[in-house]
Enzyme design. Sequence first.
Site, PDB file in Angstrom:
ATOM      1  N   SER A 239       1.019  -1.173  -0.088  1.00 10.88           N
ATOM      2  CA  SER A 239       0.080  -0.080   0.005  1.00 10.88           C
ATOM      3  C   SER A 239       1.150   1.097  -0.033  1.00 10.88           C
ATOM      4  CB  SER A 239      -0.837   0.034   1.249  1.00 10.88           C
ATOM      5  OG  SER A 239      -1.918  -0.711   1.166  1.00 10.88           O
ATOM      6  N   SER A 277      -2.937  -3.803  -3.485  1.00 12.11           N
ATOM      7  CA  SER A 277      -2.403  -2.675  -3.116  1.00 12.11           C
ATOM      8  C   SER A 277      -3.320  -1.521  -2.807  1.00 12.11           C
ATOM      9  CB  SER A 277      -1.097  -2.252  -3.765  1.00 12.11           C
ATOM     10  OG  SER A 277      -0.387  -1.076  -3.241  1.00 12.11           O
ATOM     11  N   GLU A 279      -3.553   2.390  -2.774  1.00 12.33           N
ATOM     12  CA  GLU A 279      -3.060   3.635  -2.809  1.00 12.33           C
ATOM     13  C   GLU A 279      -4.012   4.700  -2.778  1.00 12.33           C
ATOM     14  OE1 GLU A 279      -0.096   0.889  -4.498  1.00 12.33           O
ATOM     15  OE2 GLU A 279      -2.334   1.274  -4.730  1.00 12.33           O
TER      16      GLU A 279
END
Length: 358
Positions: A239, A277, A279
Amino acid sequence: MARAREIGIEIGVLPTGPTNSVLDVDGVGIGHTTIHRDEAPPPEGRGVARTGVTALVVAEDAYARPAAAGGAVLNGAGECTGFIGAGEWGLLETPIYLTSTMQLGRVYDSACRIELERDVRVADAVVIPVVAECDDSFLNDCRRMQVEHDDVVAAHRAAMDSRGGATPPPEGAVGAGTGMSCLGFKGGIGTSSRITPEGHTVAVLLLTNFGERKRLTVDGLHLGRLLPEDPQPRPPAGSCIGVVLTDAPVISADCARLARRIGLGLARTGSTAHNGSGEIFLGVSTTRRAPGLSWEAGDVVSGAGLDDLFEAVVDASEEAVLNSMLTAPTTTGRDGNTSEGLDPTTVARLIEELARGN
């Protein structure tokens, strides 16, 4: 350990602020509580802890006079409390806290307690603190609740005390960044700032925990291909939490546009925003404040006037990623897992060799 500019890496053409950090934005403070513990598992101890809390104070009186804010998501496999409210109202009324995934609830509880103690009106009008997370379970024993209320209070206090500081804040394996890894190396907390030709300050704070070593790119050079393979390869998911702060008067919708540009900076360093992930980015204007949100049209930076701010965000984000890695030492944690520090001397040597065409 060294920041990018200390080894000759200068990203972009805009100048940095005095500390090249979020502290260059007036009224902003950042503080960390680092939890680094080696104990036996319960009941004798609390296990191996490589985690922590980072507090980012945007304005001392944010609850009374919220700042204009907006957010953007590149890939949503993560959590940020208060994100929906910031998007709906376009306002930020608490500090921003960063921590590890399994500690988010504890930090949220403590953030509520801090706001209740600071402003009695919270008891009637409530508050939704902004707390964002990345997964540090490669190095940290996430089965144990490692963060205590006093840890969050200490990070907040340190952030309040740091405002107006003349030196860069700690980066790398500190606070929320203690257990994070980035692009196959140790990651964590990174920050950088830029000054636009109009005199506005733009600063970025990142919590980096993403990517694969083979994709590491430094100022356009594909260094990851020249480095040994990761001795402890892990899934490329992770992340990155990003916050962009500016003293430019920007409306909430354009704060979100600024936040979105963080993703371009991450891409320059090798991120492809993998499926797993998260973001998640926030943008905040520290000068556009309620009840003073009714700026005259000529006072607001908008349209093509945002271009220099966009450039500043992208360059500062790229440099913040590098700072988060270059300042972080090799760290060993849970089950002997090790995240290798990115050696600044090696990076500088490879850049020089590539520049000579070797």
